[in-house]
Design an enzyme around this catalytic site. Structure first.
Site, short mmCIF file in Angstrom:
data_model
loop_
_atom_site.label_atom_id
_atom_site.label_comp_id
_atom_site.label_asym_id
_atom_site.label_seq_id
_atom_site.Cartn_x
_atom_site.Cartn_y
_atom_site.Cartn_z
N ASP A 1 84.10 -76.38 -52.59
CA ASP A 1 84.00 -75.34 -51.56
C ASP A 1 84.75 -74.07 -51.92
OD1 ASP A 1 86.40 -76.73 -51.31
OD2 ASP A 1 86.59 -76.29 -49.18
N SER B 1 85.15 -80.74 -49.83
CA SER B 1 85.94 -80.07 -50.86
C SER B 1 85.64 -80.56 -52.27
CB SER B 1 87.42 -80.21 -50.51
OG SER B 1 88.18 -79.34 -51.31
N HIS B 2 86.66 -81.11 -52.93
CA HIS B 2 86.51 -81.53 -54.32
C HIS B 2 85.90 -82.92 -54.44
CE1 HIS B 2 90.11 -82.96 -52.50
NE2 HIS B 2 90.12 -83.96 -53.35
N LYS C 1 93.29 -71.59 -48.86
CA LYS C 1 93.53 -71.32 -50.26
C LYS C 1 92.25 -70.73 -50.85
CE LYS C 1 92.97 -76.22 -51.42
NZ LYS C 1 93.07 -77.01 -50.18
N ASP D 1 86.51 -75.52 -57.14
CA ASP D 1 86.02 -76.81 -56.66
C ASP D 1 84.78 -76.67 -55.78
OD1 ASP D 1 87.23 -75.67 -54.47
OD2 ASP D 1 87.88 -77.59 -53.65
N ASP E 1 87.90 -73.35 -52.74
CA ASP E 1 89.28 -73.01 -52.37
C ASP E 1 90.31 -73.43 -53.42
OD1 ASP E 1 89.08 -75.70 -51.80
OD2 ASP E 1 89.75 -75.54 -49.71
N ARG E 2 89.92 -74.32 -54.32
CA ARG E 2 90.88 -74.73 -55.36
C ARG E 2 90.65 -73.95 -56.65
NH1 ARG E 2 92.12 -81.09 -55.22
NH2 ARG E 2 92.38 -81.30 -52.99
C1 G16 Z 1 93.13 -80.60 -48.93
C2 G16 Z 1 94.20 -79.83 -48.20
C3 G16 Z 1 95.34 -79.55 -49.13
C4 G16 Z 1 95.86 -80.83 -49.73
C5 G16 Z 1 94.73 -81.57 -50.42
C6 G16 Z 1 95.16 -82.94 -50.89
O1 G16 Z 1 92.59 -79.79 -49.91
O2 G16 Z 1 93.72 -78.62 -47.69
O3 G16 Z 1 96.33 -78.93 -48.39
O4 G16 Z 1 96.87 -80.56 -50.65
O5 G16 Z 1 93.68 -81.76 -49.51
O6 G16 Z 1 95.52 -83.69 -49.78
P1 G16 Z 1 95.83 -85.23 -49.91
O7 G16 Z 1 96.94 -85.34 -50.91
O8 G16 Z 1 96.22 -85.66 -48.53
O9 G16 Z 1 94.60 -85.92 -50.43
P2 G16 Z 1 91.02 -79.68 -50.10
O10 G16 Z 1 90.83 -78.78 -51.28
O11 G16 Z 1 90.58 -81.09 -50.34
O12 G16 Z 1 90.51 -79.14 -48.81
#
Ligand code: G16
Length: 541
Positions: free
Chosen positions: A279, A113-114, A376, A277, A281-282
């Site tokens: 991938d 992801s990010h 998302k 981000d 989704d953000r």
């Molecule tokens: C993932 C989850 C999200 C979550 C985020 C942060 O996002 O899909 O639901 O809010 O991580 O999670 P944490 O606070 O546990 O680090 P992504 O965009 O990283 O896939």
């Protein structure tokens, strides 16, 4: 082609976190690491013989190699077909859509992801189920169990599959369909939004800048915003996915997308700014001279979604993760629809979306989405914003002002303390949890504590219970602090402190000023400085 059975043994630490398994890339590239986890996915879901999967990733370092390994392992375990994004690329929401639209049994998304990418940065593997969404906790628990019991994995000995061109091919008995990663997703966006209205808005001179952050959304944003909607060439920047995201964190927040924020706050600002981000989704949304917090974005989108064709029938309900501000709660109340509060992690929205209880979901961590997919969706959020602005007629700032006037304003910020020694962070949380029952009625930062508890979620659809989902402190007057440890980091522990204050009258305060008492209270209550030795957060968003 020979089918090989390779002897292996369990590798410690393959427990999926908030969103799949994320580790340093060199850990994933270590002997048997990826293979063990992939075999554990196959075993954890009861085998893959005769099944169809979707496969793609955000293009980060090792994405291409991992995709080839997974194809050979899928073929060796008898999968009927794998639908792969060209170049092994698929944004997370596009992968979710493909799983759903093709009726696939599930999918594997290669992404952290990010988190930054590269040989010394992060890699990740996520399994999504047939509804297109991240595997729920019972499935990830089965996968984890399988990682602890693994003795061997199966893999085909074969040359790389050519993923550079769309078309059909075979690997052993398994069919492979290489697809344009953008086409199906773009068609879905065209169904949901009034492209004519957005095109007209842009033709009237409404200017935008979309920062794809050298990540997977680049090709999607170019095709949709520039080619289909007519945004000026060059409106999408950093549009070519790169294995190390140009050396940056592909995280659309005011820290990592600072050049975009600076542009939007400066004299040359376009009307609209957004970023996505690694991938896709953000999302982050800005107007000229204004940053919209993800929590506010969710609230504004919920209040105005009916202006877009895909949501003209209204919303069945909304959902937000627990640490997300309560701005959307008041919108739901005004609309007379339910508002669900779930633990952090998109997977918790899946049941609500599948059951038709929620149409829109969102999180403070820059995530917004709807029932169009089960992830998302960054570009979707941008298009919904543009559709709303096209119909509504004013600027982002006007829309926010009107929203706050109607609903009041939830000032919001998140403080992250990164790479803490795990024992230190866990010690702080344990001490805090032990004091929860003593806190109500006491004062901190000059605020009176009204409630203090640890969040547990009872899924209203399947009745499952998820405990230990973060500590909530509520103050008289509506302020709130949430403390929890991140489930997506790869180094030590990350403490997240979520800060919120509601104000119905003063709508133009500096958020840091509005939140000052809550910030003081956070340290008084949890002893952050005492436990961590840090004088302030590493990242403030
Ligand atoms: C993932 C989850 C999200 C979550 C985020 C942060 O996002 O899909 O639901 O809010 O991580 O999670 P944490 O606070 O546990 O680090 P992504 O965009 O990283 O896939």
């Amino acid at each position: 082609m020979t089918m090989l059975t390779i002897q292996t043994q369990p590798i410690e630490g393959q427990k999926p976190g908030t969103s799949g398994l994320r580790k340093k890339t060199n850990v994933f590239m270590g002997p048997h690491y990826l293979e063990n986890f992939v075999q554990a996915i196959w075993d954890g879901i009861g085998g893959i013989a005769g099944k169809t999967f979707v496969l793609g990733g955000d293009g980060r370092y090792f994405n291409d190699r991992a995709a080839q390994v997974i194809l050979r392992m899928a073929a060796a375990s008898g999968a009927a077909k794998v639908i792969v994004g060209q170049g092994a690329l698929l944004s997370t929401p596009a992968a979710s859509h493909l799983i759903r639209s093709r009726g696939a049994d599930g999918g594997i998304i290669l992404s952290a992801s990010h988190n930054p990418g590269g040989p010394d940065e992060d890699f990740g593997v996520k399994y999504n189920t047939a509804n297109g969404g991240p595997a729920p906790e019972d499935v990830t628990a089965q996968i984890f169990k399988a990682t602890e019991a693994i003795k061997s994995y199966r893999i085909l000995e074969a040359q790389d599959v050519d993923l550079s061109r769309a078309g059909a091919t075979k690997l052993g008995e398994m069919q492979i369909e290489v697809v344009d990663p953008v086409a199906d997703y773009q068609a879905l966006m065209q169904q949901l939004f009034d492209f004519g209205a957005i095109r007209a808005l842009l033709a009237r001179g409404f200017s935008l800048r979309f920062d794809a952050m050298h990540a997977v959304t680049g090709p999607y944003a170019k095709a949709i915003l520039e080619d289909a909607l007519g945004a000026a060439r060059g409106s999408v920047i950093n549009a070519v996915p790169s294995p190390d995201f140009g050396g940056f964190h592909p995280d659309p927040n005011p820290v990592w997308a600072k050049p975009l924020v600076d542009l939007m706050m400066g004299p040359e600002a376009p009307d609209f700014g957004a970023a996505s981000d690694g991938d896709g989704d953000r999302n982050m949304v800005l107007g000229r001279g204004i940053y919209v917090t993800p929590s506010d974005s969710l609230a504004v989108l919920a209040a105005n979604a009916h202006l877009a064709p895909g949501y003209s029938g209204g919303l069945k309900g909304v959902a937000r993760s627990m640490p997300t501000s309560k701005a959307v709660d008041r919108v739901a109340e005004a609309l007379g629809i339910p508002c669900y509060e779930t633990p952090t992690g998109w997977k918790f929205f899946g049941n609500l979306l599948d059951a038709g209880r929620a149409t829109l979901c969102g999180e403070e961590s820059a995530g917004t989405g709807s029932d169009h997919v089960r992830e998302k969706d960054g570009l979707w959020a941008v298009l919904l914003w543009l559709n709303i602005l096209a119909v509504w007629g004013g600027s982002v700032r006007d829309l926010m002002q009107a929203h706050w006037q109607q609903y009041g304003r939830n000032y919001y910020s998140r403080h992250d303390y990164e790479a803490l020694p795990a024992e230190q962070a866990e010690g702080m949380m344990a001490e805090l949890k032990a004091r929860l029952s003593d806190l109500p009625g006491t004062q901190a930062g000059g605020l009176v504590i009204e409630s203090a508890d640890e969040f547990a979620y009872d899924d209203p659809v399947d009745g499952s219970r998820s405990e230990g989902q973060g500590v909530r402190i509520g103050f008289e007057g509506g302020g709130r602090i949430v403390f929890r440890l991140s489930g997506t980091g790869t180094v030590g522990a990350t403490l997240r402190v979520y800060l919120e204050q509601v104000d119905a009258k003063n709508l133009d305060l500096d958020p840091a000023q509005a939140l000052a008492p809550v910030i003081r209270a956070a340290d008084e209550i949890a002893g952050i400085a005492r436990h961590t030795g840090r004088s302030g957060p590493d990242v403030t968003t």
